[in-house]
Structures are given as structure tokens and as C-alpha cells.
Scaffold this active site. Sequence first.
Site, short mmCIF file in Angstrom:
data_model
loop_
_atom_site.label_atom_id
_atom_site.label_comp_id
_atom_site.label_asym_id
_atom_site.label_seq_id
_atom_site.Cartn_x
_atom_site.Cartn_y
_atom_site.Cartn_z
N ASP A 161 -7.71 -1.62 2.50
CA ASP A 161 -8.03 -0.21 2.74
C ASP A 161 -7.78 0.17 4.20
O ASP A 161 -8.50 -0.26 5.10
CB ASP A 161 -9.49 0.05 2.37
N ASP A 372 -2.98 6.76 3.55
CA ASP A 372 -4.11 5.92 3.16
C ASP A 372 -3.73 4.99 2.02
O ASP A 372 -3.19 5.44 1.00
CB ASP A 372 -5.28 6.82 2.75
#
Length: 500
Positions: A161, A372
Site C-alpha cells: 500500500d 495509489d
Amino acid sequence: MAAAARLLLRVLALLAAAQAVVGKSAVLSLRELDGRRGAATETRGSRYADAKLAQMLGEHKKAGAARTATTVLELKRHSLIAIPDDPAARDRYLRRLLAADESRANSFQLRNTDRAASTQSAAVEVPLTSGIRFQTLNYVTTIALGGSSGSPAANLTVIVDTGSDLTWVQCKPCSACYAQRDPLFDPAGSATYAAVRCNASACAASLKAATGTPGSCSSTGGGGNERCYYALAYGDGSFSRGVLATDTVALGGASLDGFVFGCGLSNRGLFGGTAGLMGLGRTELSLVSQTASRYGGVFSYCLPATTSGDASGSLSLGGDASSYRNTTPVAYTRMIADPAQPPFYFLNITGAAVGGTALVAQGLGATNVLIDSGTVITRLAPSVYRAVRAEFTRQFGAAGYPTAPGFSILDTCYNLTGHDEVKVPLLTLRLEGGADVTVDAAGMLFMVRKDGSQVCLAMASLSYEDQTPIIGNYQQKNKRVVYDTMGSRLGFADEDCNYV
């Protein structure tokens, strides 16, 4: 000589392709979109040729340049066996995962700090795989944590992440843990585990920057043995709480001592069956920052498009590009920092095209677009999404494909029953500085129904023009994405990420 001539022709073709402003369209196999890879497997020889091409194009080690240690981790794409074949069960399953993705995307719109976000080696690379087997649409990798002469390190599968900083895993004794596939990490079994003390800098300013909340202190067992506790809350309601600790972590062929991480004792949320999360954000406690002295604050990944059990992508730590298999030069754009959201990576988009047709929209030229790895579906400003949808519908609909009902956050769907392949208009984003990024064909459509009766444009609209656009991982497939935090730049190149 013949081989050299063929290689030179491929180099010239790549150089010509690199000069193109926008992509147009590509043929997409629906079998591959649903995880049943139909294309011929790339040979080792062709991968080697691509590596040599990239070297000739100047993306590999430069003569006389200082060599930076690099670690490469595999990102493997697992089979879609976790998605039910039954249409009703598949519908419920995908709706739940897309709802979770919508919650995450919404959490980025909270413009405040409520949202929380050894052995040297010449290269560190680990597998990066689809998390579908772990009930998540994110990508996962495996790390080894702790260990001693008497017990091996624990292998733990974690979500990768870029929108988070603190790496954490679920630990024993867990007061409230969700179900995970790997055994819980047991600190008692690691000779190198140590709780971070309350007077450590990591417990105060560093932890606050990473999570939005400074650590809290508690004494255990008397004798003034104070431990630092963290509380990490995400905007979608997920959380992890536990002890801030240090231990040895192994990534590929590299071993990192004294790595600061969260040993989660109470965890809940949208993490599927993984053991936790690897934080690749920008503050001091991220894996990138903790390893900056070794790897220069540079990392990259290549997200696989196929869900074949034998295929995998990679996560690389370090700036040595010798492990890349890119087929176009890496094109860079400026990396932007937002003081209001310190963990995140932003860039500027100055234009866009669909199928070679330039778009006109109020939201084009937007600043602070978030990239992201933990968000799945790309979110565009309403004006930009309407322009993309209109042009995509015009070109794709010209083939006469019947429309199908929308699904969850996806509102533009088609019935492709009976088609093995379709020609898909591709979205190209023009980035600040002139770099162009064309979405891979596998990132344009989302397979809802296995029989092809409901296949949707894999993008969604934000609610308001002033919200933060997000480039999700679905649109990053088959790209080498390079994050150079020291040079404040982001790089993109085409690459077949389905390594076998």
C-alpha cells in the site's frame, strides 16, 4: 548478425513508439480478462531481449554511475478461484469488494489528519501477487519477520500500500483479530523482537506523522518497562491497534535489522485474509524511508494483469533498473507533496485522450492527482469522467455491442456474450512534463459476469469537481511504476508484468 539486426529493429520500433503522443486501441482477450490467460507465454529469451532493449534505451545502469543496492520482491498473481462461479454469489462477492474500494477512495477525500494513513544485497526483489485468494482486490507480497536460531522467521502475506506508512501485522496474543490465512506472528518466538520504548522518537513525532496520532504509553510487568502503543484508524472504518516494535524483516534476499512496525493486537477492516499491510508512503516510518540509506528512497513495482497461478509481478527496492523488463523508456513526471496529506504521492495531469481522440473537460489540468496501489478503480473528476465515458462509448459502441446494466460504482457496461476478443479504445493520460501513460487493455474493462454478459468500463466518477482524483491499481497493470522520493519524480514504462 541476424539476431543483432532484429534487436536493432526492435530498438528503433520502441524509439518510434516512445515518440507517440497518445495510444489508440488494442485487442483484449476476454479469457485473459477473467483470469484465464490465453496469450502465449513469454519465453525467457524474449524477456532477456527486452532487458537488453531497455539497457540500450538507457534505462539500465549508466556507465560510471554509482551503483545503488536494490532489492526485488515478487508480486504473484493468483488464480481467481476465490471468486464464485455461481452468478448470484459472484455478484455479491464483487459488490462487496467494490464497496470496500469505494470506502477507501472516499477516505482520501477527508482533507485532514483524521485519516491515518542486516544483510546488504545488490538487489532485492519479491513477488507481488493478486490478493484475490485473500479476499481482496489489492496486491500482496510475502515478508519474513523475526526468527532465531531455534525457530524460523514467520512468512506473512501483506497488502502492498503506497497510501499508508506504518507496516503492521497481526500478533499474538490477539484480543480481537480478523481471520487470516497465515499463522499469527508470535513475538515470543523471535529473539530479535523488541517493543519500542515510550521515550523513543518513533513513538512521538514519527508515529503521529504516519498515523495522525502519537503513541500512548503503558507499563507492563513493573520495573518501569513502558511500551509504546499505536492506534491506526483508516477513513473507511478499518483500524489496527497494538504495540510499536522492532524486529528483523527479510525481503527477498535482504535482511533488515531494527525495522519499526506495528504488532497489531486489535485489528478490523478491509484486509481480507492477509496478515497485515506494508506501508510504502512518504513519512519516516514507511518501509521506503526506513531503508532510504540503503536503497536511496527509490522503489518500483510491476502489477500483473493475468490471474494465472504461475504468473507474478515484482516489487523492487532501489534504483538499479537491471531487473526491469520494460519495453518503452521510463518517462518521468514531477512527484508532488501535499503538506495536508503527507503520506501520499501526487502528480499533475495536463491532458487525456481516448482511442487517440483528445478530450476537452473542465477537470483536465488537475493538480494533485493521487496515485495509489491500494485503491483498485480509478476515480476521475466528474467532467473528466463524462468526457472519457462519452468518447469510449462512441468508439466502443460503434462495434454494436449491446449495453448492460451498471454494476456497483461502474455505470458503463456491455453485454459481450459470444465474443472471445474485443477491440478496446485505450485511455492515455498526459502528465506534467510531457510524459504519456496509456492504460493497458486489461485495465480498461472489468469482468462482472464470467459469461461476458456484463463487462464494464473500469473507471468511476467522483461526486464533486474539487475532490481528489485517484489513479488506482487496476489502471496501473502492466506498467513499471517508479517512485523516486529523493529525486521527487514518478516514472512510467510499459512492461509485461506477468512473469512466469
